[in-house]
Scaffold this active site. Structure first.
Site, short mmCIF file in Angstrom:
data_model
loop_
_atom_site.label_atom_id
_atom_site.label_comp_id
_atom_site.label_asym_id
_atom_site.label_seq_id
_atom_site.Cartn_x
_atom_site.Cartn_y
_atom_site.Cartn_z
N ALA A 1 8.22 -0.34 10.21
CA ALA A 1 8.98 0.63 9.43
C ALA A 1 8.07 1.32 8.43
O ALA A 1 7.08 0.74 7.97
CB ALA A 1 10.13 -0.07 8.71
N ASP A 2 8.43 2.54 8.08
CA ASP A 2 7.69 3.26 7.05
C ASP A 2 8.59 4.33 6.47
O ASP A 2 9.57 4.75 7.09
CB ASP A 2 6.41 3.90 7.59
CG ASP A 2 5.42 4.19 6.48
OD1 ASP A 2 4.68 3.27 6.10
OD2 ASP A 2 5.43 5.32 5.96
#
Length: 196
Positions: free
Chosen positions: A71-72
């Site tokens: 995730a980012d």
């Protein structure tokens, strides 16, 4: 499932949703990857997606056969200018001055990978308006917010005092906090990780 991150916010969301997972740092040099992707012309949305994929794939190569979530999150103004994690209180104050009275978008990407291959991806988008902030408010906020806030793009946690910065919000709070949780849960049910 392994979360390719040690983000307290992402861990808290998954724990609250009763998703079974282990967390491990990806080891991706995010600064170098971001610099290369931006040099190639990646949009803020594409940047969030690419960084999430890099993290998921890196960890999935360490654990054959295991599902890995990368995730980012990327914050960008309407003109494409990005803000990163402030890291220091002085930089937080500068960022709050930039955010004051303006709208920005948060792009929160999630990628599921197994054995070095991305299986699923989603980028949630939230649009936020920050109210005009007085210099006195900025100084006080930057001086006393918890250290964890310095590790968040934009320098706020809407689940805490950061909600006082907002004039408007379009999108869901999970995306604002850094994970498009509802689409992710749907995919985990489809994959049989969670009960349908």
């Amino acid at each position: 499932m392994i979360l390719a991150s040690t983000s307290p916010a992402r861990r808290a969301m998954l724990e609250a949703a009763k998703v079974p997972f282990l967390a491990e740092a990806s080891g991706v040099d995010e600064d170098a990857a971001t610099e290369a992707l931006v040099a190639e012309g990646a949009s803020p949305r594409a940047l969030a997606d690419a960084l999430a994929e890099l993290k998921a794939i890196r960890v999935s190569l360490r654990y054959p056969g295991t599902l890995v979530l990368g995730a980012d999150q990327v914050l960008a103004f309407e003109d494409g200018t990005r803000l990163d994690k402030p890291l220091t209180r002085a930089r937080l104050a500068l960022q709050l001055a930039q955010l004051s009275g303006r709208r920005h978008s948060l792009f929160s990407a999630a990628v599921l990978a197994r054995d070095g291959r991305a299986l699923w991806r989603h980028v949630g988008v939230a649009r936020l308006g920050i109210r005009p902030l007085s210099p006195a408010f900025i100084e006080a906020y930057a001086a006393h917010v918890p250290e964890a806030v310095l590790q968040s793009v934009g320098g706020y946690h809407v689940e805490g005092e950061g909600v006082q910065l907002l004039a408007s919000l379009s999108g869901d709070l999970f995306t604002v906090r850094g994970l498009p949780l509802l689409p992710l849960l749907a995919q985990l049910r489809e994959l049989g990780v969670l009960p349908a």
